[in-house]
Write an enzyme that holds these catalytic residues in place. Structure first.
Site, PDB file in Angstrom:
ATOM      1  N   LYS A  52      -3.352  -5.630  -9.980  1.00 26.94           N
ATOM      2  CA  LYS A  52      -2.156  -5.203  -9.271  1.00 26.94           C
ATOM      3  C   LYS A  52      -0.942  -5.333 -10.187  1.00 26.94           C
ATOM      4  CE  LYS A  52      -4.147  -6.959  -4.977  1.00 26.94           C
ATOM      5  NZ  LYS A  52      -4.914  -5.740  -4.723  1.00 26.94           N
TER       6      LYS A  52
ATOM      7  N   TYR B 229       0.859  -1.179   0.000  1.00 27.62           N
ATOM      8  CA  TYR B 229       0.000   0.000   0.000  1.00 27.62           C
ATOM      9  C   TYR B 229       0.900   1.235   0.000  1.00 27.62           C
ATOM     10  CZ  TYR B 229      -3.510  -3.377   1.562  1.00 27.62           C
ATOM     11  OH  TYR B 229      -4.345  -4.461   1.667  1.00 27.62           O
TER      12      TYR B 229
ATOM     13  N   HIS C 178      -7.059   0.016  -2.127  1.00 26.06           N
ATOM     14  CA  HIS C 178      -6.632  -1.285  -2.619  1.00 26.06           C
ATOM     15  C   HIS C 178      -5.107  -1.301  -2.694  1.00 26.06           C
ATOM     16  CE1 HIS C 178     -10.533  -2.970  -3.589  1.00 26.06           C
ATOM     17  NE2 HIS C 178     -10.876  -1.839  -4.167  1.00 26.06           N
TER      18      HIS C 178
END
Length: 356
Positions: A333, A291, A302
């Site tokens: 991601k 993060y 997210h």
């Protein structure tokens, strides 16, 4: 029109420069109107019928099939390079082999093909891609990636492209843990019984040890790598343990997962130093998820990246690489690999699928 094969290069005379190089970006000028073609370029022109044949050193006239077979026997990965070259040509790109004296040569033995932006010719500006061609069963050294596009040709001659680069971690998590924490080393975790306010909620350290109607509401469980990171900074002590806390935690970490623990710890600390919060990536088959900016766990964004920790001399199996990248893309991601040395030095590599 035909070519002459000499020392692995196909020379074409006549008006070859105007017809093939100037108009369509093939080969390298070789004085006057002549050009030199690499084997893969000559094979493509033979396949298209632009060259009738290539004459070898014995005077034998080679059509496409004979020249292709001869080249496959003479040149490493020729068939794979040709498949990639032909596909990119079909997609409308100009490209050239990364070969000394050819337009766009970047002086690296690792690169196979140099691809130019659509609408530009070899030598016009910076390349769009520097292509490395491998088969699906090849071993790909991780240290050689970064700044190149990997073209993987599978057993059915389909091609997957992977862009490799060095990621930037733009962390903005400003929470600083207190100077003095105390915890207990219990099996494969550390429990901080009286964690200060904000330790989990704003620093995203550990997980609260909670239950409904609990009389203890400030205990936080830390993973061994989180605890070792805090102990290495001198802010965490262990109850009932003589000597430095970080040594005890590292010893337990090595007992649990061997030498990988030290490499994971080096990556964890590097990310925290960059104000990025690493948390376990177990659910995604990775070492960490990250993060960039955590202000409050109640308003958690997210995670942006999945991180796998690897040895610096790791060589990828392309199937392994494809699996990691596909999984990361499926959960939106970025896939990042942390290449670590025995001294704890970390080099970063990000890999993503790309369609040229």
């Amino acid at each position: 029109m035909n070519g002459q094969l000499r020392d692995g290069v196909v020379a074409v005379a006549g008006n070859a420069r105007q017809q093939f190089h100037d108009a369509r970006g093939y080969g390298s000028p070789d004085g006057g109107n002549a050009i030199s073609l690499s084997r893969v370029e000559a094979a493509h022109l033979l396949l298209r019928g632009d060259l009738d044949h290539v004459v070898d050193g014995n005077g034998t006239h080679l059509g496409f099939e004979a020249f292709f077979a001869d080249s496959a026997a003479a040149v490493d990965r020729f068939a794979l390079r040709f498949l990639v070259y032909a596909e990119l040509r079909d997609r409308g790109f100009y490209l050239s082999p990364a070969r000394e004296g050819w337009p766009g040569d970047d002086d690296t033995e690792w690169t196979d093909l140099t691809v130019y932006p659509r609408g530009t010719k070899p030598g016009d500006g910076d390349p769009a891609h520097r292509i490395v061609v491998v088969g699906e069963r090849a071993a790909v050294p991780a240290a050689e990636l970064g700044g190149v596009t990997l073209a993987v040709v599978d057993e059915e001659s389909e091609i997957s492209y992977f862009e490799t680069d060095t990621p930037d971690f733009d962390g903005g998590t400003t929470y600083q843990p207190p100077d003095a924490l105390s915890g207990s080393l219990l099996d494969d975790r550390v429990v901080v019984w009286d964690a200060p306010e904000g330790f989990f909620d704003h620093g995203f350290y550990g997980q609260p040890l909670t239950a409904r109607e609990a009389i203890v509401d400030s205990a936080v469980q830390l993973s061994l790598v989180e605890a070792a990171g805090l102990a290495a900074e001198g802010v965490l002590d262990l109850q009932g343990v003589d000597g430095p806390a970080v040594d005890a935690i590292r010893e337990r970490g090595r007992a649990v997962e061997g030498e990988r623990f030290d490499r994971r710890l080096a990556v964890y600390r590097t990310l925290r130093d960059r104000q990025v919060v690493p948390k376990t990536g177990f659910k995604f088959g990775a070492d960490f998820r990250t993060y960039n900016t955590v202000e409050s766990v109640d308003d958690l964004p997210h995670s942006e990246c999945l991180v796998r920790v690897l040895e610096a001399d790791h060589a990828f199996d392309p199937r392994e690489l494809s699996l990691d990248v596909r999984l990361a893309g499926g959960v939106r991601k970025r896939m990042v690999f942390a290449l670590t040395t025995a001294k704890g030095e970390v080099e970063w590599l990000t890999v993503s699928r790309v369609t040229p």
